[in-house]
Design an enzyme around this catalytic site. Sequence first.
Site, PDB file in Angstrom:
ATOM      1  CD  GLU A 177     -17.705  14.078 -59.854  1.00  0.00           C
ATOM      2  OE1 GLU A 177     -17.902  13.217 -60.739  1.00  0.00           O
ATOM      3  OE2 GLU A 177     -16.910  13.900 -58.917  1.00  0.00           O
ATOM      4  CG  ASP A 199     -21.147  11.258 -62.086  1.00  0.00           C
ATOM      5  OD1 ASP A 199     -22.140  10.577 -62.380  1.00  0.00           O
ATOM      6  OD2 ASP A 199     -20.214  10.827 -61.393  1.00  0.00           O
ATOM      7  NE  ARG A 241     -23.058   9.018 -65.593  1.00  0.00           N
ATOM      8  CZ  ARG A 241     -21.849   8.481 -65.471  1.00  0.00           C
ATOM      9  NH1 ARG A 241     -21.318   7.844 -66.473  1.00  0.00           N
ATOM     10  NH2 ARG A 241     -21.191   8.591 -64.342  1.00  0.00           N
ATOM     11  CB  CYS A 272     -11.989  13.356 -67.519  1.00  0.00           C
ATOM     12  SG  CYS A 272     -12.530  13.661 -65.826  1.00  0.00           S
TER      13      CYS A 272
END
Length: 770
Positions: A606, A630, A640, A677
Site C-alpha cells: 500500500e 492507500d 482521499r 482489497c
Amino acid sequence: MLSTLRSIVQEVNGARDLQESLDIIVSRVQSAMDTEVCSVYLHDPDSNKYILMATEGLYKEAIGRVSMSQSEGLIGLVGAREEPINLEDATQHPRYRYFPETGEERFRSFLGVPIIHHRRVLGVLVVQQRDSSRCFNEGEEAFLVTISAQLAGVIAHSEATGAISGLSLTGEESSEDVSFRGVAGATGVAIGAGVVVYPPADLDAVPDKTVSDPEAECEHFRQAVVAVREDIQLVAERLAPQLRPEEQALFDVYLRILDDNALPGEVIRRIEDGQWSQGALKQVVQQYVRHFELMGDLYLRERAVDIRDLGRRLLSRLQEGEQEEVTYPDRTILVSDELTPAMLGEVPRGQLAGLVSVRGSSNSHVTILARAMGVPTVMGMVDMPVNRLNGRELIVDGFEGVIYASPSQELRAIYQEICDEEDELFRGLEELRDKPCITLDGQRVSLLVNTGLVTDVARSISHGAEGIGLYRTEVPFMINERFPSEQEQRAYYREQLEAFAPNAVTMRTLDIGGDKALTYFPISEENPFLGWRGIRVTLDHPEIFLVQVRAMLKASEGLDNLRIMLPMVSNVSEVEESLHLIYRVYHEVREEGYNVTMPRVGVMIEVPAAVYQVRELADRVDFLSVGSNDLTQYLLAVDRNNPRVASLYHSFHPAVLQALVQIVEGGHAVGKPVSICGELAGDPGGAVLLMAMGYDALSMNAASLPKVKSVIRSITSDWSRELLHDVLELDSPHVIKSCVDLALRSAGFGRYLRPERSFAAAPRYRSAVE
C-alpha cells in the site's frame, strides 16, 4: 495589514447572514484601504449574472438592482479572467460599462479581484477612487486578493444557508435544486427527512430552533445560570486556601459575567425574540468571544477562553435539564457536525436511511459501520450549514458524495427510480449466492469481503462471500475505552473465524494512526498519513503486537483458517522482525498446549516503496494483498478524505493501474498468490481489469459482491484482457473510467454501474458548495 485582515475575517465569521457579511466586508475594506468605494458583486446562478449586493461609496439604491452578464463590463471581465484587474482610468477601458443608478461616473481608478471558492467564481470584490492619478499599488492589490481568498469560504457558506431556504441572491424563490458535495462514504441513494444531532456541551454544533413558549424557555435558562453560579462559588470556596488573591479574583470575573445585566441578559433577549435557549446562548457566547479576540490587549484577548468555558458550563446545564426527545421519522437522514456510533445506535431499527457528516472520512469508524449496514453515506461536508437541515427532505447520493436539500419533485422522482432499480437489482442477484465466480471460459477468481464488525457476518455470507480478505482488527480496539485484553480479542477473532470456516479469514494486525485514532492511545502528528501508523506502531510496541497475535492463534485452534497480514510495510526488515515475533508467539502457544498450526503470513502492498520491492517481500511471506485505497492515495499524493482534493483521487489513474500490473506480475514471478482489497475491487469495471491483470482474489464490501460476481460470470477472460490492453494505452483516469463503463454498457452490464442519472445528470441543480 495582517491585524486588519484578521479582524475583518473574525467580524465576517460572526455575521448572521450573507447580507450582513457583505456589509461588513465593504465597510471594513473601504476603511482599511482608505478608498472612496468598496463594492461586492455576486454571481447569481439563477440569472447567470453578477449582481451588486453591497457597497460603500456608490448609491445604496442600486443594491440588488444593478446586474450584468458574465460577458459584460469590467466585473464580467474580472470573473471571466479569474484574476485581478487594476486600472488608473476605468472609463477608458473598452469593457467599461456605465450604470447611472450607481453614481460611479465620479470614480476613475478601479481594482477588481475575483472571489473564488473551490474553482467556482462566487463574485467580484471592487475598490474605486475618484482621483485617476491614483493607481492602486501592488501591496493594496495583494491585500485585496488576500481578503477575497480568506472570505470566499464564508461567503459560500452564507450563500448555501440562503440557498437551502430556496431563495436566490435577490431574495426571490429559486427555481433550481441545491446540492452540496462531499466525500462518498457508503454507496447507494437515500431519500428521507434530515434529523440534526449534536454532541453534548458543544456550542458550535448547536442548531438554530424556534420556540413556541419563550417564557418557559427563559425560565429554563435562568435555572441553568443559577446552577452554574452555585458551581463556581463552591469551587472558589474549596480552592480559596490554595490561591492568591489575584487568582481568586478570576472567579469574581466569572460571576460578574453571569450577572443578569451581562451575558444572561443578552441571552434572555434573544430567547424572547423566539430562539431556543441553547441557540441563543451559542449566538451570544460567539459574539462575546469575537469581541474579546479583536482586542489589542493580550490579557483581554485571552479572556475569550473564559467566555467559552462559561458557555460550555451553561450549555451542559441546559442539556442536562433538556426534556425534548429527538423524533426519528421512518426514513431518517442523520446529520451531524461529527457523527458517532452512539448516534447511529439511537435511531430505531429499520428507520435509518442515510448519513451526512461535516467531519469524518471514507475510512472513519462510522463509515465502516455505514457500509456494514448498507446505509448510503456522505462525509466531509465542510461548507454545509448543518443547522439548517433539520426537518428538511434530503437526498443522499452515496455514489457521487452529494446531497440535495429540499429537492424538487422532478429530481426526487429521478432518485426514487434509482432506489427502486437498486432494490430490484439486488433481489435479482440473490440466486448467485452459492454459485462460483468463474468466467465463461473457465477463469476462476475468489470473491472475499472486507469486514471488521460482527454485524457484517450474516450480510457477507448472504451475499456469497468465500471468505474474509481483510478483517480490520482495529475496530475492536476503537469501540473500547482501553486496549482489549487477550481474552476479549480472542472472542472477537473466534467469532469471525468460526462464521467463515473452513474458508480463510485474513486478519490485518492493528492498523492505527493516520485517520484511525484510539482515544486512549492518542497519536498527535503534523502529517499523520506519513507518520507513525500500521506496522510502525506495533513494532515499536511489541507488547501490543504479541498479545494480538497470541489471541489470533488461540482463536484459530481447531479451525486452521487464519491468515495474518502486515499493514503499512515499506521495508524488508519490518517483515523479518514481524515474522520473528509471530514465530515466537506460535511456539509459545504450542508450548501452552494449544493445538494450532502456523498460519500463512502476508504483506499489504500500500506504499510506493513496497511496489518496487514486491519480489523481495513476496520471497519472505506466503501471500501479498494490495491495499488499493492507500496505494492510490500515496501514489497520487492526494488525501482521499479531503473533499478539497477529492477530485484528484482516482483509482483508474494510469499510474495506479501500471503499479497494480507490476505488483501482480512480481508476486506471481516468485510463485505467491496476490489478492487486492479496496474500493477498486468492488467496482464492476475495476474488478474486470483486476481479473485481467491476474489477481487471484478480490476483496470488497459485501454490498458489491453480487454485482461483481454477475459481471465476471457473464464475460470471458479474453474479453477482459483486451479491455485491459486498450485502457493501459490511455493517459487520463477519466477517459479510462469512461472507456471501461462504455465497454460494460455495450456488453449489457449498464445496470451494474453507478447510475448515470445521479448528480450531474439531474435536470436542474445548482451547487451551493462545489
